[in-house]
Design a protein around this motif. Structure first.
Motif, PDB file in Angstrom:
ATOM      1  N   THR A   2       0.834  -1.203   0.000  1.00 57.55           N
ATOM      2  CA  THR A   2       0.000   0.000   0.000  1.00 57.55           C
ATOM      3  C   THR A   2       0.868   1.252   0.000  1.00 57.55           C
ATOM      4  O   THR A   2       0.581   2.217  -0.711  1.00 57.55           O
ATOM      5  CB  THR A   2      -0.938  -0.004   1.221  1.00 57.55           C
ATOM      6  N   PHE A   3       1.932   1.239   0.780  1.00 60.59           N
ATOM      7  CA  PHE A   3       2.870   2.363   0.857  1.00 60.59           C
ATOM      8  C   PHE A   3       3.381   2.727  -0.535  1.00 60.59           C
ATOM      9  O   PHE A   3       3.317   3.876  -0.961  1.00 60.59           O
ATOM     10  CB  PHE A   3       4.028   1.970   1.791  1.00 60.59           C
ATOM     11  N   VAL A   4       3.852   1.726  -1.260  1.00 60.62           N
ATOM     12  CA  VAL A   4       4.390   1.952  -2.600  1.00 60.62           C
ATOM     13  C   VAL A   4       3.288   2.404  -3.559  1.00 60.62           C
ATOM     14  O   VAL A   4       3.489   3.317  -4.368  1.00 60.62           O
ATOM     15  CB  VAL A   4       5.103   0.688  -3.125  1.00 60.62           C
ATOM     16  N   ALA A   5       2.122   1.806  -3.467  1.00 60.71           N
ATOM     17  CA  ALA A   5       1.016   2.162  -4.353  1.00 60.71           C
ATOM     18  C   ALA A   5       0.569   3.605  -4.148  1.00 60.71           C
ATOM     19  O   ALA A   5       0.322   4.332  -5.114  1.00 60.71           O
ATOM     20  CB  ALA A   5      -0.158   1.217  -4.135  1.00 60.71           C
ATOM     21  N   VAL A   6       0.468   4.034  -2.902  1.00 64.61           N
ATOM     22  CA  VAL A   6       0.008   5.397  -2.629  1.00 64.61           C
ATOM     23  C   VAL A   6       1.077   6.418  -3.029  1.00 64.61           C
ATOM     24  O   VAL A   6       0.747   7.473  -3.580  1.00 64.61           O
ATOM     25  CB  VAL A   6      -0.410   5.567  -1.147  1.00 64.61           C
ATOM     26  N   ILE A   7       2.337   6.113  -2.798  1.00 66.14           N
ATOM     27  CA  ILE A   7       3.411   7.011  -3.254  1.00 66.14           C
ATOM     28  C   ILE A   7       3.350   7.146  -4.775  1.00 66.14           C
ATOM     29  O   ILE A   7       3.555   8.226  -5.320  1.00 66.14           O
ATOM     30  CB  ILE A   7       4.800   6.507  -2.812  1.00 66.14           C
ATOM     31  N   GLY A   8       3.046   6.055  -5.443  1.00 67.26           N
ATOM     32  CA  GLY A   8       2.982   6.055  -6.901  1.00 67.26           C
ATOM     33  C   GLY A   8       1.911   6.962  -7.472  1.00 67.26           C
ATOM     34  O   GLY A   8       1.942   7.275  -8.660  1.00 67.26           O
ATOM     35  N   THR A   9       0.986   7.401  -6.649  1.00 62.75           N
ATOM     36  CA  THR A   9      -0.062   8.295  -7.151  1.00 62.75           C
ATOM     37  C   THR A   9       0.404   9.743  -7.240  1.00 62.75           C
ATOM     38  O   THR A   9      -0.259  10.565  -7.864  1.00 62.75           O
ATOM     39  CB  THR A   9      -1.321   8.232  -6.268  1.00 62.75           C
ATOM     40  N   ALA A  10       1.543  10.069  -6.637  1.00 64.40           N
ATOM     41  CA  ALA A  10       2.078  11.431  -6.698  1.00 64.40           C
ATOM     42  C   ALA A  10       2.899  11.587  -7.976  1.00 64.40           C
ATOM     43  O   ALA A  10       3.586  10.661  -8.415  1.00 64.40           O
ATOM     44  CB  ALA A  10       2.946  11.716  -5.493  1.00 64.40           C
TER      45      ALA A  10
END
Length: 72
Positions: free
Chosen positions: A24-32
């Protein structure tokens, strides 16, 4: 022995929840668009919530280790 008192079961739950946290951490960072646009509070909040939900799902759905049928 209940699954809630089984150390091996809890270690597996912990491993799954940690993996879920970082996925989830990586996925949410990827939205920036760029790293300076990352809302770190949101990233950590979403990741923590995903890990908590992973533990809750494990408690609700994984069978008791002693009640599983080990016959192949």
């Amino acid at each position: 022995m209940s699954k809630l008192t089984n150390k091996s079961w809890w270690l597996k739950v912990a491993e799954r929840s940690i993996k879920t946290f970082f996925q989830t951490f990586v996925a949410v960072i990827g939205t920036a668009f760029v790293i300076s646009d990352v809302d770190w509070i949101q990233v950590l909040s979403a990741s923590a919530l995903a890990a908590i939900l992973s533990v809750a799902t494990s408690i609700a759905t994984i069978p008791d280790p002693e009640s599983t049928n080990n016959e192949d």
